[in-house]
Design a protein around this motif. Sequence first.
Motif, PDB file in Angstrom:
ATOM      1  N   GLU A   1      -7.415  14.337  -4.913  1.00 28.00           N
ATOM      2  CA  GLU A   1      -7.874  13.221  -4.102  1.00 28.00           C
ATOM      3  C   GLU A   1      -6.762  12.590  -3.274  1.00 28.00           C
ATOM      4  OE1 GLU A   1     -10.964  12.042  -3.701  1.00 28.00           O
ATOM      5  OE2 GLU A   1     -11.745  13.653  -4.970  1.00 28.00           O
ATOM      6  N   LEU A   2      -5.528  12.845  -3.641  1.00 32.28           N
ATOM      7  CA  LEU A   2      -4.410  12.155  -2.994  1.00 32.28           C
ATOM      8  C   LEU A   2      -4.288  12.468  -1.508  1.00 32.28           C
ATOM      9  CD1 LEU A   2      -1.432  12.043  -5.512  1.00 32.28           C
ATOM     10  CD2 LEU A   2      -2.510  10.130  -4.342  1.00 32.28           C
ATOM     11  N   VAL A   3      -4.699  13.655  -1.103  1.00 35.27           N
ATOM     12  CA  VAL A   3      -4.602  14.018   0.315  1.00 35.27           C
ATOM     13  C   VAL A   3      -5.452  13.057   1.145  1.00 35.27           C
ATOM     14  CG1 VAL A   3      -5.098  15.765   2.052  1.00 35.27           C
ATOM     15  CG2 VAL A   3      -4.096  16.438  -0.140  1.00 35.27           C
ATOM     16  N   GLY A   4      -6.700  12.846   0.731  1.00 37.43           N
ATOM     17  CA  GLY A   4      -7.568  11.924   1.452  1.00 37.43           C
ATOM     18  C   GLY A   4      -7.080  10.492   1.381  1.00 37.43           C
ATOM     19  N   ILE A   5      -6.564  10.083   0.222  1.00 36.09           N
ATOM     20  CA  ILE A   5      -6.058   8.723   0.078  1.00 36.09           C
ATOM     21  C   ILE A   5      -4.870   8.505   1.004  1.00 36.09           C
ATOM     22  CG2 ILE A   5      -4.952   7.094  -1.505  1.00 36.09           C
ATOM     23  CD1 ILE A   5      -6.575   8.346  -3.764  1.00 36.09           C
ATOM     24  N   ARG A   6      -3.986   9.504   1.073  1.00 36.65           N
ATOM     25  CA  ARG A   6      -2.813   9.384   1.937  1.00 36.65           C
ATOM     26  C   ARG A   6      -3.232   9.238   3.397  1.00 36.65           C
ATOM     27  NH1 ARG A   6      -0.616  13.481   0.271  1.00 36.65           N
ATOM     28  NH2 ARG A   6       0.728  12.551  -1.301  1.00 36.65           N
ATOM     29  N   GLN A   7      -4.249   9.959   3.807  1.00 37.43           N
ATOM     30  CA  GLN A   7      -4.739   9.846   5.184  1.00 37.43           C
ATOM     31  C   GLN A   7      -5.286   8.439   5.453  1.00 37.43           C
ATOM     32  OE1 GLN A   7      -7.568  13.052   5.356  1.00 37.43           O
ATOM     33  NE2 GLN A   7      -6.035  14.591   5.921  1.00 37.43           N
ATOM     34  N   ASP A   8      -6.010   7.896   4.484  1.00 39.42           N
ATOM     35  CA  ASP A   8      -6.547   6.540   4.644  1.00 39.42           C
ATOM     36  C   ASP A   8      -5.422   5.507   4.724  1.00 39.42           C
ATOM     37  OD1 ASP A   8      -9.186   7.309   4.714  1.00 39.42           O
ATOM     38  OD2 ASP A   8      -9.533   6.996   2.572  1.00 39.42           O
ATOM     39  N   VAL A   9      -4.400   5.679   3.901  1.00 38.87           N
ATOM     40  CA  VAL A   9      -3.268   4.749   3.933  1.00 38.87           C
ATOM     41  C   VAL A   9      -2.548   4.840   5.278  1.00 38.87           C
ATOM     42  CG1 VAL A   9      -1.008   4.216   2.941  1.00 38.87           C
ATOM     43  CG2 VAL A   9      -2.946   4.684   1.431  1.00 38.87           C
ATOM     44  N   ASP A  10      -2.373   6.055   5.778  1.00 37.36           N
ATOM     45  CA  ASP A  10      -1.724   6.225   7.086  1.00 37.36           C
ATOM     46  C   ASP A  10      -2.512   5.510   8.187  1.00 37.36           C
ATOM     47  OD1 ASP A  10       0.293   7.719   5.985  1.00 37.36           O
ATOM     48  OD2 ASP A  10      -0.570   9.668   6.524  1.00 37.36           O
ATOM     49  N   LYS A  11      -3.845   5.639   8.167  1.00 35.52           N
ATOM     50  CA  LYS A  11      -4.674   4.953   9.157  1.00 35.52           C
ATOM     51  C   LYS A  11      -4.545   3.440   9.011  1.00 35.52           C
ATOM     52  CE  LYS A  11      -8.114   8.676   9.396  1.00 35.52           C
ATOM     53  NZ  LYS A  11      -9.502   9.061   9.032  1.00 35.52           N
ATOM     54  N   LEU A  12      -4.539   2.985   7.763  1.00 38.52           N
ATOM     55  CA  LEU A  12      -4.391   1.555   7.502  1.00 38.52           C
ATOM     56  C   LEU A  12      -3.073   1.028   8.058  1.00 38.52           C
ATOM     57  CD1 LEU A  12      -5.021  -1.167   6.104  1.00 38.52           C
ATOM     58  CD2 LEU A  12      -4.104  -0.176   3.989  1.00 38.52           C
ATOM     59  N   ILE A  13      -2.001   1.753   7.817  1.00 34.23           N
ATOM     60  CA  ILE A  13      -0.681   1.334   8.299  1.00 34.23           C
ATOM     61  C   ILE A  13      -0.668   1.268   9.823  1.00 34.23           C
ATOM     62  CG2 ILE A  13       1.761   1.909   8.404  1.00 34.23           C
ATOM     63  CD1 ILE A  13       0.740   0.929   5.652  1.00 34.23           C
ATOM     64  N   ARG A  14      -1.254   2.250  10.484  1.00 32.17           N
ATOM     65  CA  ARG A  14      -1.290   2.246  11.949  1.00 32.17           C
ATOM     66  C   ARG A  14      -2.071   1.041  12.472  1.00 32.17           C
ATOM     67  NH1 ARG A  14      -1.928   7.907  11.290  1.00 32.17           N
ATOM     68  NH2 ARG A  14      -4.196   7.753  11.619  1.00 32.17           N
TER      69      ARG A  14
ATOM     70  N   PHE B   1       0.824  -1.208   0.000  1.00 33.88           N
ATOM     71  CA  PHE B   1       0.000   0.000   0.000  1.00 33.88           C
ATOM     72  C   PHE B   1       0.858   1.258   0.000  1.00 33.88           C
ATOM     73  CE2 PHE B   1      -3.434  -2.888   1.175  1.00 33.88           C
ATOM     74  CZ  PHE B   1      -4.517  -2.327   0.521  1.00 33.88           C
ATOM     75  N   ARG B   2       1.977   1.227   0.725  1.00 27.64           N
ATOM     76  CA  ARG B   2       2.884   2.381   0.690  1.00 27.64           C
ATOM     77  C   ARG B   2       3.404   2.600  -0.729  1.00 27.64           C
ATOM     78  NH1 ARG B   2       5.430   0.350   5.712  1.00 27.64           N
ATOM     79  NH2 ARG B   2       4.850   1.710   7.452  1.00 27.64           N
ATOM     80  N   SER B   3       3.844   1.505  -1.351  1.00 22.34           N
ATOM     81  CA  SER B   3       4.377   1.582  -2.703  1.00 22.34           C
ATOM     82  C   SER B   3       3.321   2.066  -3.692  1.00 22.34           C
ATOM     83  CB  SER B   3       4.899   0.208  -3.134  1.00 22.34           C
ATOM     84  OG  SER B   3       5.286   0.203  -4.493  1.00 22.34           O
ATOM     85  N   SER B   4       2.092   1.572  -3.524  1.00 21.05           N
ATOM     86  CA  SER B   4       1.019   1.982  -4.430  1.00 21.05           C
ATOM     87  C   SER B   4       0.735   3.476  -4.298  1.00 21.05           C
ATOM     88  CB  SER B   4      -0.253   1.179  -4.131  1.00 21.05           C
ATOM     89  OG  SER B   4      -0.064  -0.191  -4.434  1.00 21.05           O
ATOM     90  N   LEU B   5       0.738   3.978  -3.074  1.00 25.06           N
ATOM     91  CA  LEU B   5       0.522   5.405  -2.871  1.00 25.06           C
ATOM     92  C   LEU B   5       1.617   6.215  -3.555  1.00 25.06           C
ATOM     93  CD1 LEU B   5      -1.083   7.681  -1.520  1.00 25.06           C
ATOM     94  CD2 LEU B   5       0.358   7.367   0.520  1.00 25.06           C
ATOM     95  N   GLU B   6       2.846   5.748  -3.445  1.00 25.38           N
ATOM     96  CA  GLU B   6       3.960   6.441  -4.096  1.00 25.38           C
ATOM     97  C   GLU B   6       3.797   6.435  -5.612  1.00 25.38           C
ATOM     98  OE1 GLU B   6       7.419   4.447  -2.703  1.00 25.38           O
ATOM     99  OE2 GLU B   6       7.305   5.283  -0.671  1.00 25.38           O
ATOM    100  N   ARG B   7       3.275   5.326  -6.147  1.00 29.13           N
ATOM    101  CA  ARG B   7       3.074   5.244  -7.593  1.00 29.13           C
ATOM    102  C   ARG B   7       1.956   6.179  -8.046  1.00 29.13           C
ATOM    103  NH1 ARG B   7       2.928  -1.221  -8.030  1.00 29.13           N
ATOM    104  NH2 ARG B   7       2.636  -0.932 -10.275  1.00 29.13           N
TER     105      ARG B   7
END
Length: 228
Positions: free
Chosen positions: A195-208, A68-74
Amino acid sequence: MPNPVTVSSITPPGARPLWLLLLSVALLGGCSSMYYKTMEKFGYEKRDILVDRVENARDSQNDAQETFRSSLERFQSVVDTPDTELKEQYAEISDAYEDSKSSAAKVRKRIDEVEDVAEDLFDEWEDELDQYESASLRRSSKQQLDETRAQYSQLISRMHDAEDRMDPVLQAFQDQVLYLKHNLNAQAIGSLENELVGIRQDVDKLIRNMEQSIAESEAFIRRFREGG
């Protein structure tokens, strides 16, 4: 019925002939009782299988974090390189979404496998309490069962929390892939950036959530290996 496992997913205690392991795998497609009896011949009780499956679930969540981290970076790279051909940009985020979806499916499968064997283990443990002659030993075993169930309940809850967190991220990835697929233009790239701001927040929550689940998994594994 337990999900099939591969030879590589089980490390037998001590040296075991490879043909025995291959034979066990051939039998894993049968009923639960056959599966457990076969594994017991290799020195594996239900508690050992449960630990293996918790480890597998932990590892799959570790892998999912990286995916998921890699996908966000892509997704971010598509926004940051507007001169790239739009079709190439679409292919990049489409691949990222597919990788994330595959990783999420593996996490869900591993969690299901943990639940399968945990239910069987606790049912067997509960049934065997009636076989004690000693009341004190029965009480001690019942206490251990209750404590293990409580810790398992916390573990599986953490796992499901992390599992649930994957859904909004996957949906957001899918939305962006679909939008870019049908709008291959600079305006679509701009929408993706918004949209990336919201997606990044969701990924951060997922990682936690996954980190918490992994920590619970490791605590559960330690308890069992220490004879809890």
